[in-house]
Motif scaffolding. Structure first.
Motif, PDB file in Angstrom:
ATOM      1  N   LYS A  19       0.781  -1.233   0.000  1.00 36.36           N
ATOM      2  CA  LYS A  19       0.000   0.000   0.000  1.00 36.36           C
ATOM      3  C   LYS A  19       0.817   1.289   0.000  1.00 36.36           C
ATOM      4  O   LYS A  19       0.252   2.372   0.103  1.00 36.36           O
ATOM      5  CB  LYS A  19      -0.949   0.005   1.203  1.00 36.36           C
ATOM      6  CG  LYS A  19      -1.992  -1.106   1.144  1.00 36.36           C
ATOM      7  CD  LYS A  19      -2.929  -1.047   2.339  1.00 36.36           C
ATOM      8  CE  LYS A  19      -3.966  -2.163   2.282  1.00 36.36           C
ATOM      9  NZ  LYS A  19      -4.890  -2.120   3.455  1.00 36.36           N
ATOM     10  N   SER A  20       2.150   1.188  -0.121  1.00 33.37           N
ATOM     11  CA  SER A  20       2.951   2.414  -0.107  1.00 33.37           C
ATOM     12  C   SER A  20       3.102   3.033  -1.491  1.00 33.37           C
ATOM     13  O   SER A  20       3.760   4.066  -1.646  1.00 33.37           O
ATOM     14  CB  SER A  20       4.346   2.131   0.457  1.00 33.37           C
ATOM     15  OG  SER A  20       5.091   1.316  -0.437  1.00 33.37           O
ATOM     16  N   THR A  21       2.489   2.420  -2.493  1.00 36.71           N
ATOM     17  CA  THR A  21       2.561   2.944  -3.859  1.00 36.71           C
ATOM     18  C   THR A  21       1.172   2.998  -4.468  1.00 36.71           C
ATOM     19  O   THR A  21       0.428   2.018  -4.438  1.00 36.71           O
ATOM     20  CB  THR A  21       3.458   2.057  -4.740  1.00 36.71           C
ATOM     21  OG1 THR A  21       3.061   0.681  -4.596  1.00 36.71           O
ATOM     22  CG2 THR A  21       4.911   2.201  -4.346  1.00 36.71           C
ATOM     23  N   VAL A  22       0.815   4.175  -5.015  1.00 34.84           N
ATOM     24  CA  VAL A  22      -0.473   4.368  -5.678  1.00 34.84           C
ATOM     25  C   VAL A  22      -0.265   5.254  -6.898  1.00 34.84           C
ATOM     26  O   VAL A  22       0.787   5.876  -7.065  1.00 34.84           O
ATOM     27  CB  VAL A  22      -1.507   5.022  -4.733  1.00 34.84           C
ATOM     28  CG1 VAL A  22      -1.803   4.119  -3.548  1.00 34.84           C
ATOM     29  CG2 VAL A  22      -1.016   6.393  -4.274  1.00 34.84           C
ATOM     30  N   THR A  23      -1.290   5.341  -7.741  1.00 40.90           N
ATOM     31  CA  THR A  23      -1.253   6.259  -8.875  1.00 40.90           C
ATOM     32  C   THR A  23      -1.216   7.687  -8.349  1.00 40.90           C
ATOM     33  O   THR A  23      -1.985   8.044  -7.453  1.00 40.90           O
ATOM     34  CB  THR A  23      -2.493   6.060  -9.757  1.00 40.90           C
ATOM     35  OG1 THR A  23      -2.493   4.709 -10.238  1.00 40.90           O
ATOM     36  CG2 THR A  23      -2.480   7.021 -10.941  1.00 40.90           C
ATOM     37  N   PRO A  24      -0.318   8.535  -8.865  1.00 44.12           N
ATOM     38  CA  PRO A  24      -0.238   9.918  -8.366  1.00 44.12           C
ATOM     39  C   PRO A  24      -1.507  10.695  -8.686  1.00 44.12           C
ATOM     40  O   PRO A  24      -2.197  10.415  -9.670  1.00 44.12           O
ATOM     41  CB  PRO A  24       0.970  10.498  -9.109  1.00 44.12           C
ATOM     42  CG  PRO A  24       1.099   9.659 -10.332  1.00 44.12           C
ATOM     43  CD  PRO A  24       0.662   8.275  -9.937  1.00 44.12           C
ATOM     44  N   ARG A  25      -1.817  11.669  -7.840  1.00 45.52           N
ATOM     45  CA  ARG A  25      -2.990  12.494  -8.068  1.00 45.52           C
ATOM     46  C   ARG A  25      -2.823  13.290  -9.356  1.00 45.52           C
ATOM     47  O   ARG A  25      -1.745  13.777  -9.668  1.00 45.52           O
ATOM     48  CB  ARG A  25      -3.208  13.448  -6.891  1.00 45.52           C
ATOM     49  CG  ARG A  25      -3.532  12.707  -5.588  1.00 45.52           C
ATOM     50  CD  ARG A  25      -3.818  13.664  -4.454  1.00 45.52           C
ATOM     51  NE  ARG A  25      -2.684  14.556  -4.206  1.00 45.52           N
ATOM     52  CZ  ARG A  25      -2.683  15.471  -3.234  1.00 45.52           C
ATOM     53  NH1 ARG A  25      -3.735  15.611  -2.465  1.00 45.52           N
ATOM     54  NH2 ARG A  25      -1.618  16.233  -3.052  1.00 45.52           N
TER      55      ARG A  25
END
Length: 367
Positions: free
Chosen positions: A350-356
């Protein structure tokens, strides 16, 4: 046939006597450390060390051990792991490598002797070389100590360490490939501003991870300007609090500006822990505002990073393969040294997501 390099040629190049060269390469006293290092470096550059491979035939007991690993042929393997940095038996990384070595030696009917010496002094007084079948070096080991081990004429395998002047088989995690793939994963999430954190001079593993990081960005045609974040490539300390402060000061000028990267690729989980702490202390949310990845998968040491996207290096396999290579080398002493690379798995957490969207570069947000 190429000309054989002699001690006299090394001596002539350095303007010293052959006697000095002999003492330096044999690990004997009476030569300053500075002179010893110069002799070793010249010997390595000229190829003298590479041609000094031991040709001692295997003892009958070792032949039986290699062939079937029975109790009748039981022998002892020296495992050398100097107690430096965080390189200890208690480490979630190094300790598991030792576990892999121990289990595989037990499976093969061999005994294991572990030494934590930091220097060559006292090596001979600590063991009986004639009772050893081979040596496995774990982690960083000084060149002088490796030269002393090499002088014993025993098969040598190095795990997660490289010395250009020591001819030995090596086993590494495939650092470059794994770092390349974790950057590819971030690019797939639409990150276009990615930075590396970690001292690239710290170890061969860190340099290879840095190279894989660069290769992925270059292949994707993404411009990379390391000058802006030079401090992130030269973290000076191992202490977590010091690293956190160094990272915080490097990132502080970029707060509130479009220059703060959307993702950081860290050289290992220890650095990732410091990076996450630094970002959060600056009021930056991980992963909502900035994604962070690690390397090694040693979350047991960092409970606050159980959600960290990282590379799972299977430490026990590195240890097991080290034993496999040692046994193979015992039966094939005259063949060239080899390097074995162990592939790592990307653990997506969960430490990586699509940037806003509003944080993306303008040309991307308009598409």
């Amino acid at each position: 046939m190429s000309q054989k390099i002699t001690m006299q040629e090394i001596a002539d190049r350095l303007s010293v006597s052959k006697y000095v060269v002999s003492k330096a390469l044999s690990g004997k006293s009476g030569v300053s450390e500075a002179t010893r290092q110069k002799v070793v470096q010249m010997a390595g550059q000229l190829g003298y060390l590479a041609q000094k491979k031991p040709n001692t035939p295997l003892a009958d007991s070792d032949k039986r051990w290699v062939s079937n690993g029975t109790e009748e042929g039981r022998s002892t393997v020296l495992v050398l792991m100097p107690n430096i940095r965080h390189q200890t038996k208690e480490s979630s990384y190094w300790g598991k490598i030792l576990d892999g070595i121990s289990k595989e030696l037990e499976n093969r009917g061999a005994d294991m002797l572990t030494l934590t010496l930091n220097s060559a002094e006292g090596l001979n007084s600590s063991l009986r070389p004639q009772g050893l079948a081979g040596v496995i070096g774990v982690g960083e080991i000084s060149r002088s100590l490796l030269l002393e081990v090499q002088r014993l004429g025993l098969p040598l395998v190095l795990l997660d360490h490289d010395d250009p002047f020591i001819s030995a088989d090596q086993v590494f995690a495939n650092n470059r490939d794994s770092a390349y793939r974790i950057v590819q994963y971030l690019l797939g999430l639409d990150h276009r501003s990615v930075q590396f954190i970690g001292n690239t001079a710290f170890s061969k593993s860190f340099r290879e991870r840095w190279q894989g990081f660069r290769e992925a960005l270059e292949e994707a045609g993404i411009a990379y300007l390391p000058e802006t974040f030079q401090k992130l490539l030269h973290l000076e300390q191992l202490d977590a609090q010091v690293q956190e402060e160094q990272i915080r000061e490097a990132l502080r000028p970029h707060l509130g500006r479009t220059t703060l990267p959307s993702a950081f690729v860290c050289a290992n989980d220890r650095v990732a822990s410091a990076a996450v702490a630094a970002l959060r202390s600056l009021g930056v949310s991980v992963p909502d505002e900035v994604s962070v990845t690690g390397f090694d998968n040693i979350e047991a040491d960092y409970p606050n990073l159980q959600e960290l996207t990282t590379v799972n290096v299977i430490k026990e396999i590195i240890g097991k393969r080290g034993v496999d290579v040692l046994f193979w080398r015992m039966a094939n002493r005259d063949l060239p040294a080899e390097t074995i690379l162990i592939r790592g798995d990307i653990l997506v957490r969960k430490s990586t997501v699509t940037p806003r969207i509003h944080d993306l570069p303008h040309e991307l947000s308009r598409t």
